[in-house]
Enzyme design. Structure first.
Site: not given
Ligand code: TNX
Length: 510
Positions: A302-303
């Site tokens: 993710d991200e």
């Molecule tokens: C998004 S959703 C993230 C996390 C954060 C969270 C906080 C996702 C896969 N990753 O790294 O902790 O938002 O709400």
């Protein structure tokens, strides 16, 4: 349906009817009668509960039940063929209590239903249960909760307490988010600095910590006894500052960054195609796979805002192949569906909103196209770290927050991504990210009661096929049943949040 509503259990069973007649009363002479494979182990857990919660001392006997006994019977024909994995029946009459199941897991879920029916005053008052008959099985085989132990570390005792609490609502997978920018929480023998340095702190400069391999094995066994599968996550290639800080040679510059204690995401990345990184990946995936009897190993994805898309695709193809080579099914957040080179069967975890934005829906469908299935964790309803109300001390609000209890209840996982119905879904999971949660009480306040809502979405039958899920799910009925469950939480000392809209009983203190 009206009979249904008088039996107060969460998740709502498939069928539940009260019966006429005298109630069951647990007498001092009562025993737990067991028959069939695994019944004695399930009975042992029930016995321990009745001893600690109700101060009743029951013995487990391998004999047919007599008047007043609790019977646990495990045999194939106790449950219709299509529901054997986790289905159960529970009948209560004056003569006794009987749980029937085809598996130990089914019997264990029957015991969780029974625990909710036992009055909380059972230590001081007579333990009676009105006659009833329940038949039950889950809609989805994967009912998950995620605990982020990377941002703030929660140790073995806290995780066991968490497992004890989630099984009461029949959650059967615990996803542990073990690594992130703020900390690396699982001992890797071939790379000891990951925990020695990378585990030494956490969000807001908290003390950090990590699981030794033997602690982790013990946790996996504790979970397995309670029919919970641990899903370990090594989040990569982003969310890796703790690893990069522990080994300079993982960085292109050869210089390790400082440890990170803030809440930003998307600034770190492992390298694609670098020999040291490849050795690191093979080692950490190999060691974690060896610690994991369960089928899944989550590799995040993710991200990755600091990874080029070419590098991301190369990295994911390589890391997911390593997981498959260890005999595990890779799981990844939905971004991993950008890859068309996933091992067949790779599971995607959707974390976008109820209404998909951008390419999240297509990325999620990609897992199904490649022979895999999907876990639904829509952030605007199932994220347990989103604030309940504006101005809350705990939580974040980025996912269309606040998320009230009602929102966590009135949604359906098969109505989010077009083309993804029940047959494509492994199940549903509610994640708790812990940037703002430092204590067990903080965790419990965010998780309960909303996890009960998500657990019912995952277990109970789909709402009637109307346009609006909002009107198909009966929130008022859920809230009534939740008030009864709240009494059990209070008795167990769980620091749940008494959100408005639920007729919580104030005879017990939270
Ligand atoms: C998004 S959703 C993230 C996390 C954060 C969270 C906080 C996702 C896969 N990753 O790294 O902790 O938002 O709400």
């Amino acid at each position: 349906m009206s009979a249904n509503q008088r039996v107060s259990v969460i998740p709502q069973p498939v069928s539940a009817e009260t019966r006429d007649g005298a109630p069951f009363t647990l007498a001092p002479t009562a025993r737990i009668s067991v028959a069939g494979p695994g019944a004695a182990e399930v009975a042992g857990l029930l016995m321990a509960e009745l001893a600690s919660d109700c101060r009743r001392d029951l013995t487990v006997v391998h004999e047919p039940p007599v008047y007043g006994d609790i019977a646990i019977v495990i045999a194939e024909d106790e449950v219709a063929e299509e529901h054997r994995a986790e289905g159960y029946s529970l009948t209560v009459t004056a003569e006794g209590v009987r749980i029937g199941a085809a598996t130990a897991a089914g019997a264990f879920w029957g015991v969780q239903t029974l625990r909710q029916l036992v009055p909380v005053e059972c230590a001081t008052d007579p333990l009676t249960i009105a006659p009833l008959s329940i038949r039950d099985h889950p809609r989805f085989g994967y009912r998950g909760a995620m605990l982020d132990v990377a941002r703030h570390f929660f140790g073995p005792d806290a995780v066991k307490r968490f497992i004890d609490a989630i099984v009461l609502v029949k959650v059967n997978h615990l996803h542990l988010h073990l690594t992130d920018d703020q900390g690396w929480r699982i001992e890797i023998e071939s790379w000891p600095n990951l925990t020695a340095h990378g585990g030494s702190t956490g969000s807001d400069g908290s003390p950090g910590g990590f699981f030794t391999q033997s602690e982790f094995r013990d946790l996996v066994a504790y979970a397995a006894e309670r029919h919970v599968t641990i899903v370990p996550e090594l989040d990569m290639p982003g969310h890796t500052n703790a690893a990069l800080a522990s080994y300079p040679e993982l960085n292109p510059s050869g210089v390790a960054p400082e440890l990170y204690t803030g809440s930003k995401v998307g600034f770190s990345t492992l390298q694609t195609g670098d020999p040291t990184t490849d050795r690191f990946l093979a080692d950490v995936i190999g060691e974690v796979a060896a610690l994991t009897p369960g089928p899944y190993l989550h590799i995040g994805g993710d991200e990755c805002l600091s990874t080029s898309s070419e590098d991301f695709l190369g990295f994911i193809a390589h890391a997911s192949a390593l997981v498959a080579s260890q005999g595990k099914t890779a799981v990844g957040w939905h971004e991993m569906g950008k890859s068309e080179n996933l091992p067949s069967g790779t599971v995607g975890q959707y974390w976008d909103f109820l209404t998909p934005r951008g390419s999240s829906g297509d990325e999620t469908l990609s897992f199904v196209r490649q022979g895999g299935a999907v876990i639904m964790s829509p952030a605007d309803v199932s994220y347990l770290d989103i604030v309940y109300e504006d101005g809350d001390r705990l939580g974040q609000d980025w996912a269309d927050g606040p998320t009230e209890l009602r929102s966590a209840f009135v949604w359906d996982p098969a109505r989010i991504v077009a083309g993804l119905g029940d047959s494509h879904l492994l199940g549903v999971e509610a994640p708790l990210w812990t940037e703002t949660m430092a204590t067990v009480e903080d965790v419990e306040e965010m998780v309960f009661p909303r996890l009960a809502a998500v657990a019912e979405v995952a277990w109970s039958v789909a709402p009637a096929d109307t346009e609006a899920v909002e009107s198909a799910r009966d929130f008022a009925d859920f809230a009534d049943r939740l008030a009864a469950l709240g009494e059990h939480w209070a008795a167990a000392g769980i620091a749940f949040r008494r959100v408005p809209g639920v007729p919580w009983r104030d005879t017990v203190s939270a």
